[in-house]
Design a protein around this motif. Structure first.
Motif, PDB file in Angstrom:
ATOM      1  N   ASP A 272       0.616  -1.322   0.300  1.00  0.00           N
ATOM      2  CA  ASP A 272       0.215   0.166  -0.064  1.00  0.00           C
ATOM      3  C   ASP A 272       0.834   0.992  -0.130  1.00  0.00           C
ATOM      4  O   ASP A 272       0.077   2.353   0.171  1.00  0.00           O
ATOM      5  CB  ASP A 272      -0.788   0.061   1.448  1.00  0.00           C
ATOM      6  N   ARG A 273       1.774   1.010  -0.326  1.00  0.00           N
ATOM      7  CA  ARG A 273       2.774   2.040   0.011  1.00  0.00           C
ATOM      8  C   ARG A 273       2.574   3.183  -1.666  1.00  0.00           C
ATOM      9  O   ARG A 273       2.443   2.793  -2.741  1.00  0.00           O
ATOM     10  CB  ARG A 273       4.479   1.600   0.060  1.00  0.00           C
ATOM     11  N   VAL A 274       2.641   4.786  -1.037  1.00  0.00           N
ATOM     12  CA  VAL A 274       2.570   5.823  -1.922  1.00  0.00           C
ATOM     13  C   VAL A 274       4.041   6.320  -2.567  1.00  0.00           C
ATOM     14  O   VAL A 274       4.292   6.470  -0.940  1.00  0.00           O
ATOM     15  CB  VAL A 274       1.932   6.274  -1.676  1.00  0.00           C
ATOM     16  N   ARG A 275       4.147   6.392  -3.650  1.00  0.00           N
ATOM     17  CA  ARG A 275       5.640   6.994  -4.169  1.00  0.00           C
ATOM     18  C   ARG A 275       5.150   8.951  -4.043  1.00  0.00           C
ATOM     19  O   ARG A 275       4.507   8.830  -4.867  1.00  0.00           O
ATOM     20  CB  ARG A 275       5.709   6.400  -5.619  1.00  0.00           C
ATOM     21  N   LEU A 276       6.369   9.219  -3.168  1.00  0.00           N
ATOM     22  CA  LEU A 276       5.953  10.502  -3.165  1.00  0.00           C
ATOM     23  C   LEU A 276       6.625  11.131  -4.630  1.00  0.00           C
ATOM     24  O   LEU A 276       6.603  12.745  -4.261  1.00  0.00           O
ATOM     25  CB  LEU A 276       7.109  11.121  -1.600  1.00  0.00           C
TER      26      LEU A 276
ATOM     27  N   GLY B 200      12.872   1.138  -0.807  1.00  0.00           N
ATOM     28  CA  GLY B 200      12.935   2.985  -0.529  1.00  0.00           C
ATOM     29  C   GLY B 200      13.348   2.887   0.802  1.00  0.00           C
ATOM     30  O   GLY B 200      13.918   2.558   1.400  1.00  0.00           O
ATOM     31  N   GLY B 201      13.240   4.685   1.057  1.00  0.00           N
ATOM     32  CA  GLY B 201      14.626   5.486   2.100  1.00  0.00           C
ATOM     33  C   GLY B 201      13.955   4.739   3.446  1.00  0.00           C
ATOM     34  O   GLY B 201      14.489   4.836   4.298  1.00  0.00           O
ATOM     35  N   GLN B 202      12.873   4.321   2.742  1.00  0.00           N
ATOM     36  CA  GLN B 202      12.248   4.789   4.623  1.00  0.00           C
ATOM     37  C   GLN B 202      13.144   3.512   5.485  1.00  0.00           C
ATOM     38  O   GLN B 202      12.660   2.752   6.737  1.00  0.00           O
ATOM     39  CB  GLN B 202      10.455   4.518   5.079  1.00  0.00           C
ATOM     40  N   SER B 203      13.297   2.175   4.493  1.00  0.00           N
ATOM     41  CA  SER B 203      13.900   0.927   4.967  1.00  0.00           C
ATOM     42  C   SER B 203      15.326   0.972   5.410  1.00  0.00           C
ATOM     43  O   SER B 203      16.328   0.536   6.203  1.00  0.00           O
ATOM     44  CB  SER B 203      13.639  -0.098   3.668  1.00  0.00           C
ATOM     45  N   LEU B 204      16.033   1.865   5.597  1.00  0.00           N
ATOM     46  CA  LEU B 204      17.085   2.607   5.587  1.00  0.00           C
ATOM     47  C   LEU B 204      17.241   2.473   7.707  1.00  0.00           C
ATOM     48  O   LEU B 204      18.508   2.440   8.140  1.00  0.00           O
ATOM     49  CB  LEU B 204      18.068   3.270   4.892  1.00  0.00           C
TER      50      LEU B 204
ATOM     51  N   ARG C 235       5.449  -1.519 -13.658  1.00  0.00           N
ATOM     52  CA  ARG C 235       6.207  -3.129 -12.988  1.00  0.00           C
ATOM     53  C   ARG C 235       7.253  -3.587 -12.888  1.00  0.00           C
ATOM     54  O   ARG C 235       6.916  -3.994 -12.790  1.00  0.00           O
ATOM     55  CB  ARG C 235       6.351  -2.683 -15.076  1.00  0.00           C
ATOM     56  N   TYR C 236       7.752  -2.252 -12.303  1.00  0.00           N
ATOM     57  CA  TYR C 236       9.576  -2.577 -11.565  1.00  0.00           C
ATOM     58  C   TYR C 236       9.175  -3.170 -10.438  1.00  0.00           C
ATOM     59  O   TYR C 236      10.159  -4.145 -10.064  1.00  0.00           O
ATOM     60  CB  TYR C 236       9.697  -0.921 -11.818  1.00  0.00           C
ATOM     61  N   ALA C 237       8.122  -2.968  -9.731  1.00  0.00           N
ATOM     62  CA  ALA C 237       7.671  -3.631  -8.433  1.00  0.00           C
ATOM     63  C   ALA C 237       7.386  -5.160  -8.086  1.00  0.00           C
ATOM     64  O   ALA C 237       7.897  -6.011  -8.026  1.00  0.00           O
ATOM     65  CB  ALA C 237       6.951  -2.828  -7.696  1.00  0.00           C
ATOM     66  N   GLN C 238       6.085  -5.184  -9.921  1.00  0.00           N
ATOM     67  CA  GLN C 238       5.834  -6.602  -9.997  1.00  0.00           C
ATOM     68  C   GLN C 238       7.080  -7.480 -10.732  1.00  0.00           C
ATOM     69  O   GLN C 238       7.046  -8.922 -10.255  1.00  0.00           O
ATOM     70  CB  GLN C 238       4.344  -7.061 -11.527  1.00  0.00           C
ATOM     71  N   VAL C 239       8.009  -7.443 -11.486  1.00  0.00           N
ATOM     72  CA  VAL C 239       8.684  -7.613 -11.693  1.00  0.00           C
ATOM     73  C   VAL C 239       9.836  -8.820 -10.907  1.00  0.00           C
ATOM     74  O   VAL C 239      10.229  -9.052 -10.755  1.00  0.00           O
ATOM     75  CB  VAL C 239       9.796  -7.236 -12.712  1.00  0.00           C
ATOM     76  N   THR C 240      10.388  -7.626  -9.865  1.00  0.00           N
ATOM     77  CA  THR C 240      11.078  -7.777  -8.754  1.00  0.00           C
ATOM     78  C   THR C 240      10.599  -8.724  -7.913  1.00  0.00           C
ATOM     79  O   THR C 240      11.278  -9.233  -7.315  1.00  0.00           O
ATOM     80  CB  THR C 240      11.147  -6.398  -7.635  1.00  0.00           C
TER      81      THR C 240
ATOM     82  N   GLY D 108       2.093   8.345  -7.526  1.00  0.00           N
ATOM     83  CA  GLY D 108       1.015   6.753  -7.237  1.00  0.00           C
ATOM     84  C   GLY D 108       1.747   5.460  -6.474  1.00  0.00           C
ATOM     85  O   GLY D 108       2.590   5.499  -5.852  1.00  0.00           O
ATOM     86  N   ARG D 109       1.223   4.460  -6.942  1.00  0.00           N
ATOM     87  CA  ARG D 109       0.840   3.361  -5.777  1.00  0.00           C
ATOM     88  C   ARG D 109       1.939   2.322  -6.743  1.00  0.00           C
ATOM     89  O   ARG D 109       1.781   2.222  -7.365  1.00  0.00           O
ATOM     90  CB  ARG D 109      -0.220   2.366  -5.496  1.00  0.00           C
TER      91      ARG D 109
END
Length: 388
Positions: free
Chosen positions: A256-260, A339-343, A271-276, A265-266
């Protein structure tokens, strides 16, 4: 057969996950966690029935280790290391087994297999001195399996061994302060001129030849599979488990993360997220499927009374090191896109990244060494190595 221990462990996983950060801060597994794992039967899974163990299917043991590692890498690592040592002790003379488990079947054994101890023959055994690093879970154990070098009269190397030493004969030095697997308490062991009787010493060559005096009393197939496969899978499984657990955390966190930035967008709809996640999931599955396949094949051959072929032993080592490599590749894909929050320090994804890489540097995960051995065997060249 169902994995009853895993079912018991699943009830513990939420609490172990909640305690993961505190475990890191303390630099060792909490006593209450070790007690809970003991009560669940984790440490008896590979222990002989004769001494209160269950002699479980080894695939079930590694499945349990992966589940624990997904909740807390340090807890899974220590459970795997302390849990595999009963299997090793079962190969020793029964007299040594009785000394460890005779009064308390829940007695735990730590290890440091690097052959850094110096052994000199004396009447009835050996005089031993040395300092060993990286003994995971040492604070919870009452015995240690330590690597030694038997030296001759002129100081020359005669043989490599593994010896069993009681806690009263060694000092634990609190030195563990690392970037990953911080909660394993993998401290240092020091021994100064201690007597070790002959029945507590075994040549490493014997393990590589799939034999040990303990097989006379522990007759099940569990104790007729290669040391190299059992031990190295015990090192790879926590790494794979950490990454598998991180994958589930990643899905829950990023769904549910929204890119800033980058148009918003979610994240999950890109596609990048789904392939990863597809690539990471496949790498994790491949690691687990190949390692489990090989352990099943080894155990099956032993149960059938068949000689275990070298090609299977080599395949097990090949897939074990590549299983670790695949898991680390998956970890990189997840961490890079989290993302940066995971740092933030203590974030489960950040901790998994550190723990997985820390486990990956263990000598059992030396990819080039294992692949070279497999290649030699594939070409029909002689293979002489104790770790196969």
């Amino acid at each position: 057969m169902d994995n009853e221990v895993l079912e018991a462990v699943r009830d513990l996983l939420p609490g172990i996950a909640d305690d993961a950060r505190a475990t890191e801060e303390a630099r060792r597994i909490p006593v209450q966690t070790i007690r809970a794992l003991t009560d669940a039967g984790v440490f008896r899974m590979l222990q002989p029935v004769r001494y209160g163990g269950t002699e479980s299917d080894p695939v079930h043991f590694f499945e349990t280790v992966r589940a624990l590692s997904g909740a807390c890498g340090s807890t899974g690592w220590v459970a795997s290391v302390l849990g595999v040592h009963p299997w090793h002790l079962a190969l020793y003379p029964d007299r040594a087994q009785a000394e460890v488990w005779g009064e308390n079947p829940d007695t735990l054994i730590c290890s440091s297999y690097a052959p850094v101890g110096t052994m000199r023959p004396v009447a009835g055994g050996y005089e031993v001195s040395g300092v060993w690093r990286f003994s995971s879970g040492v604070d919870h154990a009452d015995w240690a399996l330590l690597g030694g070098v038997l030296v001759g009269a002129n100081g020359e190397t005669v043989d490599f061994t593994t010896m069993l030493v009681p806690r009263a004969d060694y000092e634990i030095r609190d030195i563990w302060d690392t970037v990953g697997l911080r909660g394993t308490g993998s401290n240092e062991i020091a021994v100064d001129s201690v007597f070790v009787p002959s029945h507590r010493v075994m040549r490493n060559f014997e393990f590589s030849q799939l034999r040990g005096p303990g097989q006379e009393v522990n007759t099940g197939p569990l104790y007729r599979i290669p040391f190299a496969a059992v031990f190295t899978t015990a090192i790879a499984s926590p790494v794979v488990g950490v990454v598998a657990g991180c994958y589930e955390t990643y899905l829950a966190t990023m769904r549910d993360r929204v890119r800033l930035s980058l148009g918003g967008g979610r994240f999950a709809e890109t596609r990048y997220a789904q392939v990863t996640v597809a690539r990471a999931a496949s790498e994790i599955d491949a690691s687990i499927l190949q390692m489990d396949r090989n352990i099943r094949a080894l155990y099956g051959a032993a149960a059938a009374g068949e000689e275990i072929p070298m090609r299977l032993r080599l395949r097990a080592r090949r897939d074990q090191v590549l299983g670790t490599e695949r898991a680390l590749d998956a970890m990189e894909k997840l961490f890079k896109t989290a993302g940066g929050q995971s740092l933030d320090r203590g974030n489960p994804i950040e901790r998994a990244w550190r723990d997985a890489h820390a486990g990956g540097v263990h000598v059992a995960n030396d990819t080039e060494r294992a692949l070279e051995l497999y290649g030699r065997g594939a070409f029909g060249l002689p293979v002489e190595d104790n770790m196969v």
